[in-house]
Design a protein around this motif. Structure first.
Motif, short mmCIF file in Angstrom:
data_model
loop_
_atom_site.label_atom_id
_atom_site.label_comp_id
_atom_site.label_asym_id
_atom_site.label_seq_id
_atom_site.Cartn_x
_atom_site.Cartn_y
_atom_site.Cartn_z
N ARG A 175 -50.36 15.27 -10.03
CA ARG A 175 -49.76 15.20 -8.69
C ARG A 175 -48.64 14.17 -8.73
NH1 ARG A 175 -51.27 16.14 -3.15
NH2 ARG A 175 -50.84 14.41 -1.75
N SER A 222 -45.57 12.23 -6.55
CA SER A 222 -45.16 11.90 -5.20
C SER A 222 -43.82 11.18 -5.24
CB SER A 222 -46.20 11.05 -4.49
OG SER A 222 -46.32 9.78 -5.10
N SER A 268 -41.19 8.96 -2.45
CA SER A 268 -40.95 8.41 -1.13
C SER A 268 -39.47 8.13 -0.93
CB SER A 268 -41.73 7.10 -0.95
OG SER A 268 -43.12 7.34 -1.00
N THR A 310 -42.29 11.34 2.58
CA THR A 310 -42.82 11.45 1.23
C THR A 310 -43.05 12.92 0.90
OG1 THR A 310 -43.90 9.30 1.39
CG2 THR A 310 -44.70 10.80 -0.31
N PHE A 322 -44.79 15.62 -2.03
CA PHE A 322 -45.79 15.69 -3.08
C PHE A 322 -45.64 17.01 -3.84
CE2 PHE A 322 -48.10 12.12 -1.40
CZ PHE A 322 -47.90 12.21 -0.03
#
Length: 118
Positions: free
Chosen positions: A22, A24, A26, A80, A82
């Motif tokens: 995963r 991510s 921001s 954010t 993902f």
């Protein structure tokens, strides 16, 4: 202006084939004008390609090669995004870059190396 910071940006994430990762990313800065966010990747010897993107209205777009395996999502409150990557394959090995489209400009994260071993 927009700054993108990826989890593990500049680092390496390794997994065996069939595994999951995963990513991510921001965004900070003038985030209110971001139209869409997404992920691109560049494999060795290949051009950068779109992996997945999500627009403000929630419309998503995926590369054919990742449909059914990758899922992109976005938290608008935190700006954010993902990328959930499941059933990874060796051909997914690449540097993954977070991307934001802002008032006609493209902004990029540092990139995260994803290595999938067979």
């Amino acid at each position: 202006q927009v700054t993108l910071v990826e989890s593990g940006g500049g680092g390496v994430q390794a997994v065996q084939a069939g595994g999951s990762l995963r990513l991510s990313c921001s965004a900070s800065g003038q985030v209110n004008n971001i139209d869409r966010m997404g992920w691109y990747r560049r494999a060795p010897g290949k051009q950068r390609e779109l992996v997945a993107s999500v627009a403000n209205g929630g419309t998503t777009n995926y590369a054919e090669s990742v449909k059914g395996r990758f899922t992109i999502s976005r938290d608008l409150r935190e700006y954010t995004t993902f990328l959930q990557m499941d059933n990874l394959k060796p051909e997914d090995t690449a540097v993954y870059y977070c991307h934001a489209y802002w008032l006609g400009y493209d902004f990029w994260g540092r990139g995260t190396q994803v290595t999938v071993s067979s």
